[in-house]
Design a protein around this motif. Structure first.
Motif, PDB file in Angstrom:
ATOM      1  N   VAL A  73       0.861  -1.174   0.000  1.00 53.88           N
ATOM      2  CA  VAL A  73       0.000   0.000   0.000  1.00 53.88           C
ATOM      3  C   VAL A  73       0.896   1.222   0.000  1.00 53.88           C
ATOM      4  O   VAL A  73       1.944   1.240   0.629  1.00 53.88           O
ATOM      5  N   GLU A  74       0.477   2.253  -0.733  1.00 55.75           N
ATOM      6  CA  GLU A  74       1.180   3.535  -0.726  1.00 55.75           C
ATOM      7  C   GLU A  74       0.229   4.604  -0.196  1.00 55.75           C
ATOM      8  O   GLU A  74      -0.979   4.520  -0.406  1.00 55.75           O
ATOM      9  N   VAL A  75       0.794   5.572   0.496  1.00 51.31           N
ATOM     10  CA  VAL A  75       0.002   6.674   1.043  1.00 51.31           C
ATOM     11  C   VAL A  75       0.661   8.010   0.709  1.00 51.31           C
ATOM     12  O   VAL A  75       1.864   8.071   0.460  1.00 51.31           O
ATOM     13  N   THR A  76      -0.150   9.048   0.694  1.00 56.23           N
ATOM     14  CA  THR A  76       0.358  10.409   0.525  1.00 56.23           C
ATOM     15  C   THR A  76      -0.590  11.367   1.237  1.00 56.23           C
ATOM     16  O   THR A  76      -1.786  11.090   1.370  1.00 56.23           O
ATOM     17  N   ASP A  77      -0.043  12.445   1.718  1.00 58.26           N
ATOM     18  CA  ASP A  77      -0.882  13.497   2.281  1.00 58.26           C
ATOM     19  C   ASP A  77      -1.594  14.208   1.137  1.00 58.26           C
ATOM     20  O   ASP A  77      -1.028  14.378   0.057  1.00 58.26           O
TER      21      ASP A  77
END
Length: 74
Positions: free
Chosen positions: A30-34
């Motif tokens: 999984v990748e996340v970003t603000d």
């Protein structure tokens, strides 16, 4: 607009995505970003980056992470 709609109105094409620290060696992660200009976070599947990212408030994301940590540590 409402808070949820505002999270989806932001363009993420130039965002800096980070992979989970629990990334599997097979690349399933999984990748996340603000989300710029908001108190939100976007989440996507690193294998399918063309599928629109799910978006959530920072509060909802933090609650999810706390629940997962609790379950793992139990």
């Amino acid at each position: 607009m409402n808070d949820t709609a505002d999270l989806y109105a932001v363009d993420l094409s130039s965002s800096q995505w980070r992979k989970s620290s629990y990334t599997a060696s097979n690349g399933n992660c999984v990748e996340v970003t603000d989300i710029p200009g908001s108190q939100g976070i976007a989440i996507r599947d690193s294998k399918n980056v063309d599928i629109p990212a799910a978006r959530a408030s920072r509060q909802a994301w933090d609650m999810f992470i706390d629940a997962v940590d609790h379950e793992i540590l139990s």
